[in-house]
Design a protein around this motif. Structure first.
Motif, PDB file in Angstrom:
ATOM      1  N   LYS A   1      36.245  39.174  41.327  1.00  0.00           N
ATOM      2  CA  LYS A   1      36.365  40.570  41.721  1.00  0.00           C
ATOM      3  C   LYS A   1      36.536  40.728  43.230  1.00  0.00           C
ATOM      4  CE  LYS A   1      32.526  42.000  39.815  1.00  0.00           C
ATOM      5  NZ  LYS A   1      32.015  40.769  39.167  1.00  0.00           N
ATOM      6  N   VAL A   2      36.068  39.756  44.004  1.00  0.00           N
ATOM      7  CA  VAL A   2      36.228  39.792  45.461  1.00  0.00           C
ATOM      8  C   VAL A   2      37.705  39.681  45.814  1.00  0.00           C
ATOM      9  CG1 VAL A   2      35.669  38.612  47.627  1.00  0.00           C
ATOM     10  CG2 VAL A   2      33.947  38.793  45.815  1.00  0.00           C
ATOM     11  N   LEU A   3      38.374  38.706  45.234  1.00  0.00           N
ATOM     12  CA  LEU A   3      39.797  38.498  45.510  1.00  0.00           C
ATOM     13  C   LEU A   3      40.629  39.683  45.054  1.00  0.00           C
ATOM     14  CD1 LEU A   3      38.632  35.604  45.808  1.00  0.00           C
ATOM     15  CD2 LEU A   3      40.723  34.754  44.726  1.00  0.00           C
ATOM     16  N   ARG A   4      40.228  40.304  43.965  1.00  0.00           N
ATOM     17  CA  ARG A   4      41.043  41.371  43.391  1.00  0.00           C
ATOM     18  C   ARG A   4      41.002  42.664  44.207  1.00  0.00           C
ATOM     19  NH1 ARG A   4      41.606  42.271  37.342  1.00  0.00           N
ATOM     20  NH2 ARG A   4      43.677  42.765  38.144  1.00  0.00           N
ATOM     21  N   GLN A   5      40.141  42.706  45.205  1.00  0.00           N
ATOM     22  CA  GLN A   5      40.163  43.841  46.127  1.00  0.00           C
ATOM     23  C   GLN A   5      41.380  43.788  47.048  1.00  0.00           C
ATOM     24  OE1 GLN A   5      37.798  46.428  45.997  1.00  0.00           O
ATOM     25  NE2 GLN A   5      37.312  45.260  44.136  1.00  0.00           N
ATOM     26  N   HIS A   6      41.947  42.597  47.193  1.00  0.00           N
ATOM     27  CA  HIS A   6      43.103  42.437  48.080  1.00  0.00           C
ATOM     28  C   HIS A   6      44.364  42.880  47.345  1.00  0.00           C
ATOM     29  CE1 HIS A   6      45.968  40.801  50.908  1.00  0.00           C
ATOM     30  NE2 HIS A   6      44.985  40.394  51.701  1.00  0.00           N
ATOM     31  N   PRO A   7      45.165  43.735  47.945  1.00  0.00           N
ATOM     32  CA  PRO A   7      46.346  44.269  47.230  1.00  0.00           C
ATOM     33  C   PRO A   7      47.386  43.214  46.893  1.00  0.00           C
ATOM     34  CG  PRO A   7      46.353  44.926  49.552  1.00  0.00           C
ATOM     35  CD  PRO A   7      45.017  44.326  49.295  1.00  0.00           C
ATOM     36  N   LEU A   8      47.371  42.064  47.564  1.00  0.00           N
ATOM     37  CA  LEU A   8      48.351  41.021  47.284  1.00  0.00           C
ATOM     38  C   LEU A   8      47.829  39.956  46.319  1.00  0.00           C
ATOM     39  CD1 LEU A   8      49.926  40.399  50.830  1.00  0.00           C
ATOM     40  CD2 LEU A   8      50.763  41.865  48.978  1.00  0.00           C
ATOM     41  N   CYS A   9      46.619  40.125  45.825  1.00  0.00           N
ATOM     42  CA  CYS A   9      46.079  39.142  44.889  1.00  0.00           C
ATOM     43  C   CYS A   9      46.899  39.152  43.598  1.00  0.00           C
ATOM     44  CB  CYS A   9      44.616  39.436  44.574  1.00  0.00           C
ATOM     45  SG  CYS A   9      43.855  38.237  43.443  1.00  0.00           S
ATOM     46  N   PRO A  10      47.397  37.999  43.154  1.00  0.00           N
ATOM     47  CA  PRO A  10      48.195  37.960  41.926  1.00  0.00           C
ATOM     48  C   PRO A  10      47.418  38.509  40.733  1.00  0.00           C
ATOM     49  CG  PRO A  10      48.367  35.885  43.123  1.00  0.00           C
ATOM     50  CD  PRO A  10      47.287  36.678  43.794  1.00  0.00           C
ATOM     51  N   ASN A  11      48.123  39.234  39.856  1.00  0.00           N
ATOM     52  CA  ASN A  11      47.450  39.808  38.678  1.00  0.00           C
ATOM     53  C   ASN A  11      48.231  39.588  37.386  1.00  0.00           C
ATOM     54  OD1 ASN A  11      49.571  41.546  39.026  1.00  0.00           O
ATOM     55  ND2 ASN A  11      48.340  43.387  39.358  1.00  0.00           N
ATOM     56  N   THR A  12      49.100  38.574  37.377  1.00  0.00           N
ATOM     57  CA  THR A  12      49.837  38.221  36.165  1.00  0.00           C
ATOM     58  C   THR A  12      49.000  37.259  35.335  1.00  0.00           C
ATOM     59  OG1 THR A  12      51.961  38.463  37.301  1.00  0.00           O
ATOM     60  CG2 THR A  12      51.936  37.189  35.246  1.00  0.00           C
ATOM     61  N   ILE A  13      48.790  37.610  34.068  1.00  0.00           N
ATOM     62  CA  ILE A  13      47.980  36.751  33.203  1.00  0.00           C
ATOM     63  C   ILE A  13      48.719  35.443  32.926  1.00  0.00           C
ATOM     64  CG2 ILE A  13      47.061  36.524  30.863  1.00  0.00           C
ATOM     65  CD1 ILE A  13      46.302  39.451  30.961  1.00  0.00           C
ATOM     66  N   ASN A  14      47.996  34.339  33.050  1.00  0.00           N
ATOM     67  CA  ASN A  14      48.544  33.007  32.851  1.00  0.00           C
ATOM     68  C   ASN A  14      48.496  32.648  31.360  1.00  0.00           C
ATOM     69  OD1 ASN A  14      49.202  30.300  32.842  1.00  0.00           O
ATOM     70  ND2 ASN A  14      47.672  29.695  34.350  1.00  0.00           N
ATOM     71  N   PRO A  15      49.643  32.438  30.714  1.00  0.00           N
ATOM     72  CA  PRO A  15      49.624  32.098  29.277  1.00  0.00           C
ATOM     73  C   PRO A  15      48.779  30.854  28.972  1.00  0.00           C
ATOM     74  CG  PRO A  15      51.854  32.599  29.999  1.00  0.00           C
ATOM     75  CD  PRO A  15      51.016  32.536  31.240  1.00  0.00           C
ATOM     76  N   GLU A  16      48.819  29.858  29.852  1.00  0.00           N
ATOM     77  CA  GLU A  16      48.022  28.655  29.632  1.00  0.00           C
ATOM     78  C   GLU A  16      46.529  28.982  29.648  1.00  0.00           C
ATOM     79  OE1 GLU A  16      49.077  25.525  32.309  1.00  0.00           O
ATOM     80  OE2 GLU A  16      51.178  25.452  31.634  1.00  0.00           O
ATOM     81  N   SER A  17      46.126  29.945  30.442  1.00  0.00           N
ATOM     82  CA  SER A  17      44.714  30.341  30.492  1.00  0.00           C
ATOM     83  C   SER A  17      44.287  31.005  29.185  1.00  0.00           C
ATOM     84  CB  SER A  17      44.469  31.285  31.671  1.00  0.00           C
ATOM     85  OG  SER A  17      44.724  30.637  32.903  1.00  0.00           O
ATOM     86  N   ILE A  18      45.189  31.749  28.565  1.00  0.00           N
ATOM     87  CA  ILE A  18      44.883  32.341  27.253  1.00  0.00           C
ATOM     88  C   ILE A  18      44.653  31.228  26.227  1.00  0.00           C
ATOM     89  CG2 ILE A  18      45.798  33.715  25.340  1.00  0.00           C
ATOM     90  CD1 ILE A  18      45.026  35.449  27.682  1.00  0.00           C
ATOM     91  N   GLU A  19      45.544  30.248  26.206  1.00  0.00           N
ATOM     92  CA  GLU A  19      45.398  29.112  25.295  1.00  0.00           C
ATOM     93  C   GLU A  19      44.083  28.376  25.555  1.00  0.00           C
ATOM     94  OE1 GLU A  19      46.242  25.382  23.080  1.00  0.00           O
ATOM     95  OE2 GLU A  19      46.535  27.522  22.766  1.00  0.00           O
ATOM     96  N   ASP A  20      43.762  28.153  26.818  1.00  0.00           N
ATOM     97  CA  ASP A  20      42.508  27.461  27.148  1.00  0.00           C
ATOM     98  C   ASP A  20      41.298  28.300  26.745  1.00  0.00           C
ATOM     99  OD1 ASP A  20      43.996  25.413  28.210  1.00  0.00           O
ATOM    100  OD2 ASP A  20      43.622  25.933  30.303  1.00  0.00           O
TER     101      ASP A  20
ATOM    102  N   SER B   1      47.611  33.768  36.956  1.00  0.00           N
ATOM    103  CA  SER B   1      48.443  32.732  37.566  1.00  0.00           C
ATOM    104  C   SER B   1      48.265  32.763  39.082  1.00  0.00           C
ATOM    105  CB  SER B   1      49.924  32.961  37.226  1.00  0.00           C
ATOM    106  OG  SER B   1      50.140  32.887  35.831  1.00  0.00           O
ATOM    107  N   ASP B   2      48.213  31.603  39.693  1.00  0.00           N
ATOM    108  CA  ASP B   2      48.133  31.447  41.155  1.00  0.00           C
ATOM    109  C   ASP B   2      46.809  31.910  41.752  1.00  0.00           C
ATOM    110  OD1 ASP B   2      50.785  30.408  41.272  1.00  0.00           O
ATOM    111  OD2 ASP B   2      51.553  32.453  41.118  1.00  0.00           O
ATOM    112  N   VAL B   3      45.792  32.059  40.923  1.00  0.00           N
ATOM    113  CA  VAL B   3      44.425  32.301  41.390  1.00  0.00           C
ATOM    114  C   VAL B   3      43.568  31.195  40.780  1.00  0.00           C
ATOM    115  CG1 VAL B   3      42.480  33.902  41.515  1.00  0.00           C
ATOM    116  CG2 VAL B   3      44.829  34.790  41.446  1.00  0.00           C
ATOM    117  N   PHE B   4      42.747  30.552  41.613  1.00  0.00           N
ATOM    118  CA  PHE B   4      42.085  29.335  41.177  1.00  0.00           C
ATOM    119  C   PHE B   4      40.591  29.342  41.477  1.00  0.00           C
ATOM    120  CE2 PHE B   4      46.467  28.371  42.320  1.00  0.00           C
ATOM    121  CZ  PHE B   4      46.930  27.795  41.143  1.00  0.00           C
ATOM    122  N   LYS B   5      39.878  28.479  40.726  1.00  0.00           N
ATOM    123  CA  LYS B   5      38.499  28.139  41.045  1.00  0.00           C
ATOM    124  C   LYS B   5      38.521  26.769  41.716  1.00  0.00           C
ATOM    125  CE  LYS B   5      37.409  30.305  36.631  1.00  0.00           C
ATOM    126  NZ  LYS B   5      37.473  29.971  35.207  1.00  0.00           N
ATOM    127  N   LEU B   6      37.809  26.616  42.795  1.00  0.00           N
ATOM    128  CA  LEU B   6      37.652  25.297  43.386  1.00  0.00           C
ATOM    129  C   LEU B   6      36.783  24.481  42.441  1.00  0.00           C
ATOM    130  CD1 LEU B   6      38.257  23.466  45.802  1.00  0.00           C
ATOM    131  CD2 LEU B   6      36.147  24.304  46.864  1.00  0.00           C
TER     132      LEU B   6
END
Length: 633
Positions: A164-183, A198-203
């Motif tokens: 939710k911290v990243l999503r405050q930024h207007p440029l944060c990607p918000n396209t759902i990753n199909p591979e993440s749905i499968e996972d 997509s393009d948002v990650f956990k370290l």
């Protein structure tokens, strides 16, 4: 325990939007209700929300070195900070505070990226060195504390403890990753390093990022600095286990008992929480504060067993009963977890954290014992299947059991010995593939049956078996039990257990510490032979044997109950309408992921009590809840 945030640019002249950084940081105000702080300079902005636990007066962040050339924001605890401070003082560093945070800046000055090898604790931190123009971002070895990041289209990188911290930024990607749905549909959570977007990650746990300003390369390449000792060939003898296990566990507990605020423990009535309370009681002269919750349904209520431990050690025991139809939390789960998350034990975990915060600010937990000492029933079943796999060559197993797995009906309602579909499927697979099949919320055949052709095209051949393949690449395990324990540490522990506890506890400003996830204890205990952990059908045998003089017999050797809720009944009863509305909604079907008629068949079969699809439907319902929230934004 805190929340951290940051904006970094490879361009040293980049102007940080201070209001945007504050908006990002305040999105996680629940993680740090005791204060906030910022470091904002061209090219770098760091934010911090503080939950005060150690050095209440002097531990404010961001924290600097003497000349303010190095600054850090930090979430977690460095449990060996006293020893590190002595070592660094001897090397000439002057400490201005008693905070564990200060050890990070001086350790960086002395050892650079190797500083992480000196830390024993749970941590995520962002450190900026203004002289070297370097950003160093690290996460602890077991992933107890979270960290998310994304490289934006303007070339800057954003960081945050929660999505939710990243999503405050207007440029944060918000396209759902199909591979993440499968996972997600496989695991019930989205394994690191992916997020739902997509393009948002956990370290990943045991990794760091090392970024340099004003260089041509703008790649974000996480570097691994620690792994479980999967290569270890030596195993511990019975004598070593008997002589060392309790003392090593007690030491892992003791270093987690420092706090300037009230300290306590969760007490479920199981082996692991009982062990932690027993160790704490032997280490302090005053009674331990313990917290338990119970359900008004006997088969889900463990409070009598928790009381056995509480009475034995005369703890200050706090118990609250929860109505088994405690549905108010369900809508909060997406707000807490930020992405689909299907572990239904998140509900009681939230409640026990809520209870604990009324009495303490820091609580020790027994999480991690089952994974380390092979306590789960699934380990025993896997090894029983593995005995058959070892006797029959794959070239014979695969064609025979593949056909049986397809033909045999799914009989969740039947006695255990008749529930052979998953077993037949697993016998046709390798050890790791079989483990994934048995662990899946929806098995691969079930997922593919539900997917639309459009979504399968988006997946382009990807399936979540790639998660295990990536983790096992270049590794070879002689012991199949150690292999699946390793996989659990890399996926289940970080993606499910630690995520569940971190978000539920931080929602209440509660710090949770986990002795069984002490990396030094794990490095030792991972060498306990599997034959000692699984002995005569008893899981966690080595641990239980050594705990016999510390924890009541009934707690050690009763049937494992687990921290669960009556899902099947809920979804056929009071949650029926909510389930139906979420997984047949216009927004849910507009994603194009599923075939609506296949979803309806699964739903109606469960509601009619023809089949038990509780886990699958709960997983779909939580995805539906996420989609509903996203469509409303």
């Amino acid at each position: 325990m805190c929340g951290i945030s940051g904006i970094f640019s490879f361009d040293s002249d980049f102007v940080i939007d201070s209001e945007l950084l504050k908006s990002m940081n305040n999105a996680q105000a629940h993680r740090g209700p005791n204060g906030q702080g910022y470091h904002i300079k061209p090219g770098i902005g760091l934010g911090h929300r503080r939950l005060s636990v150690i050095d209440l007066a002097g531990g404010h962040q961001p924290l600097y070195n003497a000349d303010k050339s190095v600054v850090v924001v930090f979430n977690g605890e460095i449990f060996n900070h006293h020893d590190l401070a002595k070592e660094l003082t001897a090397l000439g560093y002057n400490f201005q505070t008693h905070s564990d945070t200060e050890t990070i800046v001086h350790a960086w000055q002395e050892w650079g990226v190797d500083c992480v090898h000196h830390f024993r604790g749970m941590f995520a931190f962002i450190l900026w060195d203004s002289i070297k123009k370097e950003l160093f971002v690290a996460r602890d070895r077991l992933g107890v504390k979270p960290l998310h990041y994304s490289l934006l289209s303007n070339g800057s990188v954003i960081f945050g403890s929660e999505l939710k911290v990243l999503r405050q930024h207007p440029l944060c990607p918000n396209t759902i990753n199909p591979e993440s749905i499968e996972d997600y549909l496989t695991f019930g959570y989205i394994p690191d390093p992916k997020t739902i977007f997509s393009d948002v990650f956990k370290l990943e746990a045991g990794y760091y990022l090392h970024l340099k300003q004003n260089e041509n390369s703008k790649e974000l390449i996480p570097i691994q600095y620690w792994d479980l000792p999967w290569q270890a060939n030596e195993t511990l003898s019975s004598q070593e286990i008997e002589e060392e296990l309790i003392e090593r566990l007690k030491e892992a507990v003791e270093i987690r008992m420092e706090a300037e605020v009230p300290l306590g423990a969760f007490l479920s009535g199981g082996v692991d929480s009982g062990a932690i309370v027993a160790m704490m009681s032997q280490l302090q002269s005053t009674p331990v504060n313990t917290c338990s919750i119970g359900f008004d349904v006997p088969e889900f209520n463990e409070t009598d067993f928790a009381k056995l431990v509480a009475d034995r050690y005369q703890t200050n025991h706090n118990v609250e009963m929860v109505n088994h139809e405690d549905f108010d939390l369900i809508d909060k789960l997406i707000d807490i977890y930020d992405e689909p998350y299907a572990d239904s034990s998140a509900l009681p975990t939230y409640r026990v954290c809520e209870l604990a915060r009324k009495h303490v600010t820091v609580a020790l937990s027994g999480d991690g014992g089952d994974e380390l000492f092979a306590g789960y029933r699934r380990y025993r079943l896997h090894m029983a299947e593995q005995a058959l796999r070892d006797k029959i060559p794959l070239s014979i197993r695969k064609p025979i059991f593949s056909v049986l797995g397809k033909l045999y009906p799914k009989l969740d309602w039947a006695p255990q010995f008749l529930r052979a579909k998953t077993t037949f499927q697993s016998l046709a697979l390798s050890s790791s593939e079989a483990y994934l099949n048995s662990m899946s919320k929806l098995r691969v055949d079930e997922r593919e049956n539900l997917y639309s052709k459009r979504f399968l095209d988006k997946l382009n051949g990807y399936n979540s078996g790639e998660v295990f393949k990536r983790l096992l690449k270049g590794k070879s395990f002689d012991d199949p039990l150690k292999e699946v324990q390793y996989l659990d540490y890399k996926t289940w522990i970080t993606g499910d257990i630690n995520t569940k506890v971190d978000r539920a506890s931080m929602a209440h400003g509660l710090e949770v510490r986990v002795p069984f996830l002490d990396h030094q204890f794990i490095e030792w205990a991972f060498k306990v032979p599997s034959s000692a952990n699984l002995y005569k059908g008893e899981g966690k045998a080595a641990l239980k044997k050594q705990l016999e003089s510390h924890v009541p017999h009934d707690n050690l050797y009763r049937k494992k109950m687990g921290f669960s809720v009556p899902l099947a009944e809920w979804l056929r009863g009071p949650l029926k309408d909510k389930l139906r509305s979420l997984i047949t909604s216009e927004a849910f079907m507009a994603t194009g992921i599923f075939q609506s008629e296949k979803i309806n068949i699964m739903l109606e079969d469960h509601l009619a009590n023809k089949k038990n699809h509780a886990d699958s439907l709960w997983t779909l319902m939580m995805l539906g809840l996420f989609i509903e929230r996203e469509s409303a934004k």
